[in-house]
Write a protein that holds these residues in place. Structure first.
Motif, PDB file in Angstrom:
ATOM      1  N   UNK A 100      38.157  39.289  41.751  1.00 27.67           N
ATOM      2  CA  UNK A 100      37.927  38.101  40.942  1.00 27.67           C
ATOM      3  C   UNK A 100      38.583  36.896  41.604  1.00 27.67           C
ATOM      4  N   UNK A 101      37.765  35.894  41.941  1.00 25.65           N
ATOM      5  CA  UNK A 101      38.276  34.677  42.570  1.00 25.65           C
ATOM      6  C   UNK A 101      38.352  33.592  41.501  1.00 25.65           C
ATOM      7  N   UNK A 102      39.584  33.124  41.212  1.00 25.27           N
ATOM      8  CA  UNK A 102      39.768  32.089  40.189  1.00 25.27           C
ATOM      9  C   UNK A 102      39.815  30.725  40.867  1.00 25.27           C
ATOM     10  N   UNK A 141      35.293  27.277  38.760  1.00 29.51           N
ATOM     11  CA  UNK A 141      34.435  28.461  38.719  1.00 29.51           C
ATOM     12  C   UNK A 141      35.244  29.752  38.750  1.00 29.51           C
ATOM     13  N   UNK A 142      34.605  30.817  38.285  1.00 27.01           N
ATOM     14  CA  UNK A 142      35.188  32.148  38.435  1.00 27.01           C
ATOM     15  C   UNK A 142      34.125  33.033  39.084  1.00 27.01           C
ATOM     16  N   UNK A 143      34.478  33.519  40.267  1.00 27.69           N
ATOM     17  CA  UNK A 143      33.531  34.299  41.048  1.00 27.69           C
ATOM     18  C   UNK A 143      33.966  35.757  41.014  1.00 27.69           C
ATOM     19  N   UNK A 144      33.092  36.619  40.512  1.00 29.36           N
ATOM     20  CA  UNK A 144      33.421  38.045  40.448  1.00 29.36           C
ATOM     21  C   UNK A 144      32.653  38.760  41.557  1.00 29.36           C
ATOM     22  N   UNK A 184      30.779  22.152  32.751  1.00 28.30           N
ATOM     23  CA  UNK A 184      30.481  22.258  34.176  1.00 28.30           C
ATOM     24  C   UNK A 184      31.258  23.382  34.858  1.00 28.30           C
ATOM     25  N   UNK A 185      31.758  24.327  34.074  1.00 28.28           N
ATOM     26  CA  UNK A 185      32.406  25.505  34.656  1.00 28.28           C
ATOM     27  C   UNK A 185      31.329  26.555  34.933  1.00 28.28           C
ATOM     28  N   UNK A 186      31.436  27.214  36.078  1.00 27.75           N
ATOM     29  CA  UNK A 186      30.453  28.243  36.432  1.00 27.75           C
ATOM     30  C   UNK A 186      31.155  29.594  36.583  1.00 27.75           C
ATOM     31  N   UNK A 187      30.484  30.649  36.179  1.00 26.12           N
ATOM     32  CA  UNK A 187      31.057  31.988  36.347  1.00 26.12           C
ATOM     33  C   UNK A 187      29.925  32.988  36.509  1.00 26.12           C
ATOM     34  N   UNK A 188      30.175  33.990  37.342  1.00 22.39           N
ATOM     35  CA  UNK A 188      29.143  35.004  37.523  1.00 22.39           C
ATOM     36  C   UNK A 188      29.498  35.989  38.615  1.00 22.39           C
ATOM     37  N   UNK A 189      28.510  36.802  38.976  1.00 20.30           N
ATOM     38  CA  UNK A 189      28.730  37.919  39.881  1.00 20.30           C
ATOM     39  C   UNK A 189      28.033  37.711  41.221  1.00 20.30           C
ATOM     40  N   UNK A 190      28.755  38.024  42.291  1.00 27.46           N
ATOM     41  CA  UNK A 190      28.161  37.979  43.627  1.00 27.46           C
ATOM     42  C   UNK A 190      28.393  39.319  44.294  1.00 27.46           C
ATOM     43  N   UNK A 191      27.468  39.691  45.144  1.00 28.27           N
ATOM     44  CA  UNK A 191      27.546  41.018  45.750  1.00 28.27           C
ATOM     45  C   UNK A 191      27.314  40.907  47.252  1.00 28.27           C
ATOM     46  N   UNK A 192      28.223  41.508  48.033  1.00 27.76           N
ATOM     47  CA  UNK A 192      28.043  41.568  49.483  1.00 27.76           C
ATOM     48  C   UNK A 192      27.311  42.845  49.838  1.00 27.76           C
ATOM     49  N   UNK A 193      26.259  42.729  50.638  1.00 28.20           N
ATOM     50  CA  UNK A 193      25.533  43.918  51.060  1.00 28.20           C
ATOM     51  C   UNK A 193      25.447  43.908  52.579  1.00 28.20           C
ATOM     52  N   UNK A 194      25.140  45.051  53.140  1.00 29.85           N
ATOM     53  CA  UNK A 194      25.031  45.118  54.597  1.00 29.85           C
ATOM     54  C   UNK A 194      25.251  46.532  55.061  1.00 29.85           C
ATOM     55  N   UNK A 195      25.005  46.729  56.357  1.00 28.82           N
ATOM     56  CA  UNK A 195      25.223  48.051  56.928  1.00 28.82           C
ATOM     57  C   UNK A 195      26.680  48.444  56.729  1.00 28.82           C
ATOM     58  N   UNK A 196      26.967  49.760  56.738  1.00 26.34           N
ATOM     59  CA  UNK A 196      28.366  50.181  56.696  1.00 26.34           C
ATOM     60  C   UNK A 196      29.145  49.497  57.813  1.00 26.34           C
ATOM     61  N   UNK A 197      30.360  49.108  57.508  1.00 24.28           N
ATOM     62  CA  UNK A 197      31.241  48.499  58.515  1.00 24.28           C
ATOM     63  C   UNK A 197      30.802  47.087  58.934  1.00 24.28           C
ATOM     64  N   UNK A 247      26.078  28.769  43.326  1.00 26.75           N
ATOM     65  CA  UNK A 247      24.896  29.491  42.852  1.00 26.75           C
ATOM     66  C   UNK A 247      25.136  30.283  41.560  1.00 26.75           C
ATOM     67  N   UNK A 248      26.313  30.122  40.977  1.00 24.89           N
ATOM     68  CA  UNK A 248      26.608  30.849  39.731  1.00 24.89           C
ATOM     69  C   UNK A 248      26.102  30.052  38.533  1.00 24.89           C
ATOM     70  N   UNK A 249      25.734  30.747  37.453  1.00 24.48           N
ATOM     71  CA  UNK A 249      25.279  30.029  36.261  1.00 24.48           C
ATOM     72  C   UNK A 249      26.438  29.338  35.542  1.00 24.48           C
ATOM     73  N   UNK A 250      26.123  28.322  34.742  1.00 24.19           N
ATOM     74  CA  UNK A 250      27.147  27.708  33.884  1.00 24.19           C
ATOM     75  C   UNK A 250      27.577  28.739  32.860  1.00 24.19           C
ATOM     76  N   UNK A 251      28.912  28.910  32.748  1.00 22.15           N
ATOM     77  CA  UNK A 251      29.426  29.953  31.853  1.00 22.15           C
ATOM     78  C   UNK A 251      30.927  29.788  31.744  1.00 22.15           C
ATOM     79  N   UNK A 252      31.498  30.134  30.582  1.00 19.52           N
ATOM     80  CA  UNK A 252      32.966  30.186  30.517  1.00 19.52           C
ATOM     81  C   UNK A 252      33.466  31.337  31.389  1.00 19.52           C
TER      82      UNK A 252
END
Length: 297
Positions: free
Chosen positions: A48-50, A54-57, A3-16, A170-175
């Motif tokens: 990287x958020x530990x 979960x581990x959120x990159x 039940x550990x989750x790990x994966x990548x998240x990306x913030x997008x938006x206008x500059x600033x 919302x991250x997939x199950x992953x080491x």
């Protein structure tokens, strides 16, 4: 650890839109360059958020914008490639500015990816009252289909933990993807260059943001001493007039840039450093493919 989750998240938006400040708040340390000027993030800085579960990159991309130069075009391509590869995309919209064409443009671009996990984050909530925030949340909800809409203030620390919970969900199950304790996979030299660049941009209110690049030429321990690191870096500008601005009267500005960035680099690397800073002109480097490559783009 099924039940550990790990994966990548990306913030997008206008500059600033507050993407870098949010990254720093989640990771708990300063890794993404923050500046009051748009278009200052050039590299995909991963924070990287530990967490126990979960581990959120976090992948921090440059703001998407209408490109006017070859550099601008490359930055936009980098953004779109990143969006396609991550597990969660979060659109950041500041609470204190009206939702505009730029936000709509980015929301439409994301919709085109047909991703399920798209969140909207209303940032900088500490700058508005409850009524204005409610209006902004409604305006953002009209931009597209979002799995969640979260109001957050990275500065005040409001709802930052809640946002981390939601992103992790919302991250997939992953080491874990990175060793415990690592905060970013950016090479140290790149991060050092970013800190120098940030210091060099502070207080320069004209057209310098795009014209400024920093290259760390070398970084090594002083011979015979393991408590001191020698850092040699060059600030590149496009024109002699810009060089004069960066140096300042009697070299005052560059001295200030040196002392500001030195403190930040020492905090980052945990060791004392000697910083040797030079300023050079690389004519029109933003439009020259050869120079772009040399400066790391």
């Amino acid at each position: 650890m099924s039940d550990f989750h790990a994966g990548f998240a990306c913030f997008v938006g206008r500059p600033n839109a507050g993407k870098s400040t949010l990254t720093n708040a989640l990771v708990g340390t300063k890794i993404a360059i923050t500046s009051s000027k748009p278009q200052t993030t050039r590299h995909t800085v991963r924070g990287i958020v530990h967490r126990p579960d979960a581990q959120l990159v976090l992948v921090d991309t440059p703001g998407l914008h209408k490109p006017r130069t070859l550099l601008g075009q490359r930055l936009n391509d980098l953004v779109r490639t990143t969006w396609a590869e991550v597990d969660v995309v979060a659109l950041c919209v500041p609470a204190d500015e009206p939702v505009g064409r730029g936000d709509k443009f980015i929301a439409d671009e994301i919709a085109g990816l047909k991703k399920k996990n798209v969140l909207a984050i209303v940032t900088k909530t500490d700058l508005v009252d409850k009524k204005r925030l409610a209006e902004q949340l409604l305006a953002v909800s009209r931009l597209g289909e979002f799995a969640e809409i979260v109001p957050v203030s990275a500065k005040a620390g409001d709802q930052v933990d809640l946002l981390a919970d939601l992103l992790a969900k919302y991250l997939p199950e992953s080491p874990p993807l990175y060793p415990d304790g690592e905060l970013t996979d950016e090479p140290e030299m790149v991060m050092v260059a970013e800190l120098i660049r940030e210091a060099a941009l502070e207080g320069v209110r004209d057209e310098l943001p795009h014209s400024l690049a920093v290259v760390v030429e070398e970084m090594e321990p002083r011979e015979g001493r393991d408590d001191l690191l020698d850092v040699h870096a060059t600030v590149f500008v496009e024109r002699p007039s810009q060089k004069a601005i960066v140096l300042g009267a009697g070299g005052e500005r560059i001295k200030h840039v040196g002392s500001t960035s030195r403190r930040q680099i020492e905090a980052l690397l945990g060791t004392r450093i000697f910083l040797d800073l030079r300023v050079k002109v690389a004519k029109d480097w933003q439009r020259d493919p050869r120079q772009l490559r040399r400066l790391g783009f």
